[in-house]
Motif scaffolding. Structure first.
Motif, PDB file in Angstrom:
ATOM      1  N   ASP A  88       0.975  -1.669   0.051  1.00 34.48           N
ATOM      2  CA  ASP A  88       0.159   0.016  -0.196  1.00 34.48           C
ATOM      3  C   ASP A  88       0.668   1.667  -0.015  1.00 34.48           C
ATOM      4  OD1 ASP A  88      -2.310   1.218   0.066  1.00 34.48           O
ATOM      5  OD2 ASP A  88      -3.022   1.077   1.682  1.00 34.48           O
ATOM      6  N   ASP A  89       0.497   2.203  -0.310  1.00 33.98           N
ATOM      7  CA  ASP A  89       1.037   3.714  -0.033  1.00 33.98           C
ATOM      8  C   ASP A  89       2.171   3.498  -1.259  1.00 33.98           C
ATOM      9  OD1 ASP A  89      -1.121   4.261   0.485  1.00 33.98           O
ATOM     10  OD2 ASP A  89      -0.421   4.285   2.710  1.00 33.98           O
TER      11      ASP A  89
ATOM     12  N   GLU B 229      -4.227   4.169  -6.940  1.00 35.14           N
ATOM     13  CA  GLU B 229      -5.380   4.609  -6.302  1.00 35.14           C
ATOM     14  C   GLU B 229      -5.738   6.072  -6.567  1.00 35.14           C
ATOM     15  OE1 GLU B 229      -4.071   3.291  -1.883  1.00 35.14           O
ATOM     16  OE2 GLU B 229      -2.973   4.350  -2.466  1.00 35.14           O
TER      17      GLU B 229
HETATM   18 CA    CA Z   1      -3.579   3.643  -0.054  1.00 38.13          CA
END
Ligand code: CA
Ligand code: C2E
Ligand code: CA
Ligand code: CA
Length: 279
Positions: free
Chosen positions: A179-180, A236
Motif C-alpha cells: 500500500d501507498d 489509487e
Molecule cells: Ca493507499
C-alpha cells in the motif's frame, strides 16, 4: 510584556488541555466502540482497467460515534495503534470483510476479491498467520479471495520475520499488496525478494499525471518496472477521466478512485456490482 506572555501561555495551555481532554475522551469511547457495534465497513471497488469490471473491493473502516457522528479512520486508527486496541479492531475488520465477501460469493459473485488493510502492529503480532487462517476457516472464504494490504513502511522493516510471514501468508493462498507505494523509501530491492502480488501506487502520483510531464514519466517508469517484475499495479485515487485514460494507455492493471466510486456501504456496493460485474 511579561503579562502578555503569561496570557499567551495561559491560552496555549488551555488549548492543549482541551486537546488532551478531547483525545482522552475519544480514546475512552474507542475502547467501547467495538462492543457497542459502532464500526462499519465501507467498500471501494477495485476496477480492472482493461475491461471495466469490478474485480474486488477494499474494505475501509468507519466509526459511527453516537454523538460526534461519522469519524474517518485517519482520526482514530492512529489512536488505536498507540494501544493494542488496533488488534481487536483489526480482527473485527478481517472477520467482517471475509464474512461479507463470502456472502457475495454465495450470491453468485464468485470471483470477487476482498482487500483488507493491516496495521503495523497487526502485521507484527506473533500469531498473525494463524489468525488469518482461522478467520478464513470460520467464514468459509477461499484464501485466494483475500488480499492483505501492508504499507511500504511495514514491508521495509528489514527483517527476516517480515519475509517469513509474507511467505507463510502466501502459502496459505492469500495475496499481498504493498500500500501507498512510492511514498516512503528509496530502496526497491524488497520488491524482488518478497512474495508480493501487487503494488498500490499512491494517489499523489496519479493526481498529477496530466499536468506534470515529469510525474507522468515517473508513473510510466513505475508501471514498467513493476510489470517486468511480474507485479500487478493498482492506481489509487483516480478522480478524472484523463487520469484513467493515461493509466489505460500505459497498461496499469487496476484502479480505485472517486471517478468510479467512493467507498460505499455494503448494500450500495451491491447495486454497483449488479451493474458492473459480469457474473
Ligand atoms: Ca493507499
Ligand atoms: P488507504 O489504505 O491508502 O486507503 C485509501 C484512502 O483513500 C481511503 O480513505 C479512501 O476513501 C481514499 N480514496 C479513495 N479514492 C479516492 C479518490 O479518488 N480521491 C481521494 N481524495 N481519496 C480517495 P479512508 O477510507 O479515509 O482511509 C484512510 C486510511 O485509513 C487508509 O488509507 C488506511 O491507511 C487507513 N484505514 C482505513 N481502514 C482501515 C482498516 O480497516 N484497518 C487499518 N489498519 N487501516 C485502515
Ligand atoms: Ca489500503
Ligand atoms: Ca494512504
Amino acid at each position: 510584556r511579561a503579562k502578555e506572555a503569561r496570557i499567551h501561555y495561559q491560552f496555549y495551555n488551555d488549548l492543549m488541555n482541551e486537546e488532551t481532554a478531547e483525545r482522552l475522551a475519544l480514546e475512552q469511547d474507542l475502547t467501547r466502540a467495538l462492543e457497542r457495534d459502532e464500526f462499519v465497513l465501507h467498500y471501494q471497488p477495485k476496477v480492472d482497467i482493461a475491461t471495466g469490471n469490478i474485480q474486488g473491493a477494499e474494505a475501509l473502516i468507519r466509526w459511527y460515534h453516537p454523538k460526534k457522528g461519522l469519524i474517518p479512520p485517519d482520526k482514530f486508527i492512529p489512536l488505536a495503534e498507540e494501544t493494542d486496541m488496533i488488534l481487536q479492531i483489526g480482527d473485527w475488520v478481517l472477520r467482517t470483510a471475509c464474512e461479507q465477501n463470502k456472502k457475495w460469493h454465495t450470491a453468485g459473485y464468485t470471483d470477487l476479491q476482498i482487500a483488507v488493510n493491516l496495521s503495523a502492529m497487526q502485521f507484527g503480532q506473533t500469531h498473525l498467520v494463524d489468525r488469518v487462517a482461522h478467520v478464513l476457516h470460520q467464514t468459509g472464504l477461499p484464501s485466494e479471495y483475500l488480499e492483505l494490504e501492508i504499507t511500504e513502511r511495514v514491508a521495509m522493516q528489514e527483517s527476516v520475520t517480515v519475509i517469513e510471514k509474507l511467505q507463510q501468508l502466501t502459502e496459505l493462498g492469500v495475496q499481498i499488496s504493498i500500500d501507498d507505494f512510492g511514498t516512503g523509501y528509496s530502496s526497491l530491492s524488497y520488491l524482488v525478494k518478497y512474495p508480493i502480488h501487487a503494488i498500490k501506487m499512491d494517489r499523489s502520483f496519479v493526481s498529477e499525471v496530466i499536468d506534470d510531464s515529469e510525474q507522468a514519466l515517473v508513473v510510466k517508469a513505475i508501471l514498467s518496472m513493476a510489470h517486468s517484475l511480474g507485479l500487478h499495479v493498482v492506481a489509487e485515487g483516480v478522480e478524472e477521466l484523463g487520469q484513467l485514460e493515461f493509466l489505460q494507455t500505459y497498461n496499469c492493471d487496476e484502479y480505485q478512485g472517486y471517478y468510479f466510486s467512493r467507498p460505499l456501504p455494503a448494500p450500495e456496493f451491491e447495486v454497483l456490482l449488479a451493474q458492473h460485474l459480469v457474473r
